[in-house]
Design a protein around this motif. Structure first.
Motif, PDB file in Angstrom:
ATOM      1  N   SER A  11       0.830  -1.194   0.000  1.00 51.73           N
ATOM      2  CA  SER A  11       0.000   0.000   0.000  1.00 51.73           C
ATOM      3  C   SER A  11       0.873   1.256   0.000  1.00 51.73           C
ATOM      4  O   SER A  11       1.607   1.512   0.960  1.00 51.73           O
ATOM      5  CB  SER A  11      -0.905   0.013   1.233  1.00 51.73           C
ATOM      6  OG  SER A  11      -1.487   1.289   1.414  1.00 51.73           O
ATOM      7  N   SER A  12       0.769   2.057  -1.047  1.00 50.44           N
ATOM      8  CA  SER A  12       1.560   3.293  -1.094  1.00 50.44           C
ATOM      9  C   SER A  12       1.111   4.250   0.006  1.00 50.44           C
ATOM     10  O   SER A  12       1.934   4.983   0.557  1.00 50.44           O
ATOM     11  CB  SER A  12       1.464   3.957  -2.463  1.00 50.44           C
ATOM     12  OG  SER A  12       0.135   4.333  -2.744  1.00 50.44           O
ATOM     13  N   LEU A  13      -0.162   4.238   0.359  1.00 51.38           N
ATOM     14  CA  LEU A  13      -0.659   5.095   1.435  1.00 51.38           C
ATOM     15  C   LEU A  13      -0.011   4.722   2.766  1.00 51.38           C
ATOM     16  O   LEU A  13       0.467   5.591   3.502  1.00 51.38           O
ATOM     17  CB  LEU A  13      -2.185   4.997   1.553  1.00 51.38           C
ATOM     18  CG  LEU A  13      -2.796   5.765   2.723  1.00 51.38           C
ATOM     19  CD1 LEU A  13      -2.535   7.264   2.602  1.00 51.38           C
ATOM     20  CD2 LEU A  13      -4.282   5.487   2.824  1.00 51.38           C
ATOM     21  N   LEU A  14       0.054   3.435   3.076  1.00 51.58           N
ATOM     22  CA  LEU A  14       0.660   3.012   4.338  1.00 51.58           C
ATOM     23  C   LEU A  14       2.165   3.267   4.355  1.00 51.58           C
ATOM     24  O   LEU A  14       2.725   3.610   5.396  1.00 51.58           O
ATOM     25  CB  LEU A  14       0.334   1.557   4.635  1.00 51.58           C
ATOM     26  CG  LEU A  14      -1.133   1.309   4.998  1.00 51.58           C
ATOM     27  CD1 LEU A  14      -1.421  -0.173   5.157  1.00 51.58           C
ATOM     28  CD2 LEU A  14      -1.522   2.069   6.252  1.00 51.58           C
ATOM     29  N   ARG A  15       2.825   3.138   3.204  1.00 54.37           N
ATOM     30  CA  ARG A  15       4.251   3.483   3.142  1.00 54.37           C
ATOM     31  C   ARG A  15       4.428   4.963   3.465  1.00 54.37           C
ATOM     32  O   ARG A  15       5.305   5.335   4.249  1.00 54.37           O
ATOM     33  CB  ARG A  15       4.834   3.167   1.755  1.00 54.37           C
ATOM     34  CG  ARG A  15       5.000   1.698   1.468  1.00 54.37           C
ATOM     35  CD  ARG A  15       5.871   1.433   0.232  1.00 54.37           C
ATOM     36  NE  ARG A  15       5.531   2.207  -0.937  1.00 54.37           N
ATOM     37  CZ  ARG A  15       4.739   1.793  -1.931  1.00 54.37           C
ATOM     38  NH1 ARG A  15       4.190   0.596  -1.878  1.00 54.37           N
ATOM     39  NH2 ARG A  15       4.518   2.561  -2.975  1.00 54.37           N
ATOM     40  N   ILE A  35       2.418   6.969   5.168  1.00 59.07           N
ATOM     41  CA  ILE A  35       2.118   7.226   6.583  1.00 59.07           C
ATOM     42  C   ILE A  35       3.295   6.826   7.455  1.00 59.07           C
ATOM     43  O   ILE A  35       3.722   7.589   8.332  1.00 59.07           O
ATOM     44  CB  ILE A  35       0.836   6.485   7.010  1.00 59.07           C
ATOM     45  CG1 ILE A  35      -0.378   7.117   6.333  1.00 59.07           C
ATOM     46  CG2 ILE A  35       0.682   6.493   8.534  1.00 59.07           C
ATOM     47  CD1 ILE A  35      -1.661   6.316   6.471  1.00 59.07           C
ATOM     48  N   LEU A  36       3.845   5.651   7.229  1.00 59.07           N
ATOM     49  CA  LEU A  36       4.984   5.184   8.027  1.00 59.07           C
ATOM     50  C   LEU A  36       6.177   6.125   7.871  1.00 59.07           C
ATOM     51  O   LEU A  36       6.805   6.519   8.858  1.00 59.07           O
ATOM     52  CB  LEU A  36       5.371   3.760   7.635  1.00 59.07           C
ATOM     53  CG  LEU A  36       6.611   3.195   8.307  1.00 59.07           C
ATOM     54  CD1 LEU A  36       6.463   3.187   9.827  1.00 59.07           C
ATOM     55  CD2 LEU A  36       6.906   1.800   7.803  1.00 59.07           C
ATOM     56  N   ILE A  37       6.470   6.517   6.656  1.00 59.43           N
ATOM     57  CA  ILE A  37       7.612   7.404   6.400  1.00 59.43           C
ATOM     58  C   ILE A  37       7.435   8.728   7.141  1.00 59.43           C
ATOM     59  O   ILE A  37       8.388   9.245   7.720  1.00 59.43           O
ATOM     60  CB  ILE A  37       7.798   7.609   4.880  1.00 59.43           C
ATOM     61  CG1 ILE A  37       8.306   6.311   4.246  1.00 59.43           C
ATOM     62  CG2 ILE A  37       8.740   8.774   4.596  1.00 59.43           C
ATOM     63  CD1 ILE A  37       8.218   6.261   2.736  1.00 59.43           C
ATOM     64  N   ARG A  38       6.223   9.248   7.169  1.00 55.69           N
ATOM     65  CA  ARG A  38       5.967  10.518   7.871  1.00 55.69           C
ATOM     66  C   ARG A  38       6.154  10.392   9.381  1.00 55.69           C
ATOM     67  O   ARG A  38       6.387  11.391  10.058  1.00 55.69           O
ATOM     68  CB  ARG A  38       4.562  11.016   7.567  1.00 55.69           C
ATOM     69  CG  ARG A  38       4.435  11.556   6.172  1.00 55.69           C
ATOM     70  CD  ARG A  38       3.066  12.112   5.923  1.00 55.69           C
ATOM     71  NE  ARG A  38       2.979  12.612   4.550  1.00 55.69           N
ATOM     72  CZ  ARG A  38       1.853  12.838   3.925  1.00 55.69           C
ATOM     73  NH1 ARG A  38       0.701  12.632   4.534  1.00 55.69           N
ATOM     74  NH2 ARG A  38       1.861  13.284   2.692  1.00 55.69           N
ATOM     75  N   LEU A  39       6.037   9.179   9.915  1.00 50.21           N
ATOM     76  CA  LEU A  39       6.176   8.961  11.353  1.00 50.21           C
ATOM     77  C   LEU A  39       7.609   8.651  11.785  1.00 50.21           C
ATOM     78  O   LEU A  39       7.906   8.617  12.977  1.00 50.21           O
ATOM     79  CB  LEU A  39       5.250   7.818  11.803  1.00 50.21           C
ATOM     80  CG  LEU A  39       3.756   8.096  11.660  1.00 50.21           C
ATOM     81  CD1 LEU A  39       2.953   6.846  11.998  1.00 50.21           C
ATOM     82  CD2 LEU A  39       3.327   9.278  12.501  1.00 50.21           C
ATOM     83  N   LEU A  40       8.500   8.453  10.826  1.00 44.26           N
ATOM     84  CA  LEU A  40       9.895   8.160  11.170  1.00 44.26           C
ATOM     85  C   LEU A  40      10.588   9.425  11.668  1.00 44.26           C
ATOM     86  O   LEU A  40      10.217  10.536  11.282  1.00 44.26           O
ATOM     87  CB  LEU A  40      10.629   7.592   9.949  1.00 44.26           C
ATOM     88  CG  LEU A  40      10.153   6.216   9.497  1.00 44.26           C
ATOM     89  CD1 LEU A  40      10.865   5.809   8.211  1.00 44.26           C
ATOM     90  CD2 LEU A  40      10.366   5.172  10.580  1.00 44.26           C
ATOM     91  N   PRO A  41      11.608   9.261  12.501  1.00 43.54           N
ATOM     92  CA  PRO A  41      12.317  10.435  13.039  1.00 43.54           C
ATOM     93  C   PRO A  41      12.859  11.314  11.916  1.00 43.54           C
ATOM     94  O   PRO A  41      13.484  10.822  10.976  1.00 43.54           O
ATOM     95  CB  PRO A  41      13.468   9.821  13.843  1.00 43.54           C
ATOM     96  CG  PRO A  41      13.065   8.419  14.110  1.00 43.54           C
ATOM     97  CD  PRO A  41      12.176   8.000  12.981  1.00 43.54           C
ATOM     98  N   GLU A  42      12.610  12.603  12.024  1.00 41.57           N
ATOM     99  CA  GLU A  42      13.030  13.548  10.981  1.00 41.57           C
ATOM    100  C   GLU A  42      14.462  14.028  11.165  1.00 41.57           C
ATOM    101  O   GLU A  42      15.063  14.554  10.233  1.00 41.57           O
ATOM    102  CB  GLU A  42      12.088  14.744  10.958  1.00 41.57           C
ATOM    103  CG  GLU A  42      10.671  14.383  10.579  1.00 41.57           C
ATOM    104  CD  GLU A  42       9.741  15.578  10.584  1.00 41.57           C
ATOM    105  OE1 GLU A  42      10.216  16.721  10.720  1.00 41.57           O
ATOM    106  OE2 GLU A  42       8.530  15.363  10.464  1.00 41.57           O
TER     107      GLU A  42
END
Length: 121
Positions: free
Chosen positions: A11-15, A17-24
């Motif tokens: 799922s590109s949407l779930l990818r 979302i996960l990427i946005r939650l990773l430490p910036e």
């Protein structure tokens, strides 16, 4: 220096979302794959410090990827990701070599805690 991370989910949407939650603030260099087969191809030419792997995907799923990598000479930092958080699925993924497990829908605190606990990032 950038830290290579691979996010594998059909799922590109779930990818996203996960990427946005990773430490910036860690200088992550994120690569995405939409299947287990694509992940295995990427591993032939690239090294990743951490891999987030969806367990349930069409074709080669996360469990099959973990089984394939069991005999590998490398030790991969794979964090299984799944909405199937029954003890059996989590236990199976960990027994197959996953270092951690995060539930869908994703929770930033759980992701941060898992990465910290595993001392990956």
């Amino acid at each position: 220096m950038s830290i290579p991370v691979l996010v594998v989910d059909d799922s590109s949407l779930l990818r996203t979302i996960l990427i946005r939650l990773l430490p910036e603030d860690k200088g992550l260099e994120i690569t995405q794959a939409n299947s287990g087969d694509e992940m295995l191809e990427l591993l032939k030419a690239n090294e990743y410090q951490v891999i987030f792997l969806d367990l349930h995907m069409p074709g080669t799923d996360g469990f099959q990827v973990l089984e394939t990598l069991q005999g590998a000479d490398k030790d991969y930092n794979i964090i299984a990701a799944s909405a199937d958080f029954q003890p059996g699925a989590q236990e199976r993924a960990l027994n197959l070599g996953a270092k951690g497990f995060v539930k869908k829908p994703f929770d930033k605190a759980e992701i941060d805690e898992t990465l910290s606990k595993l001392n990956i990032l």
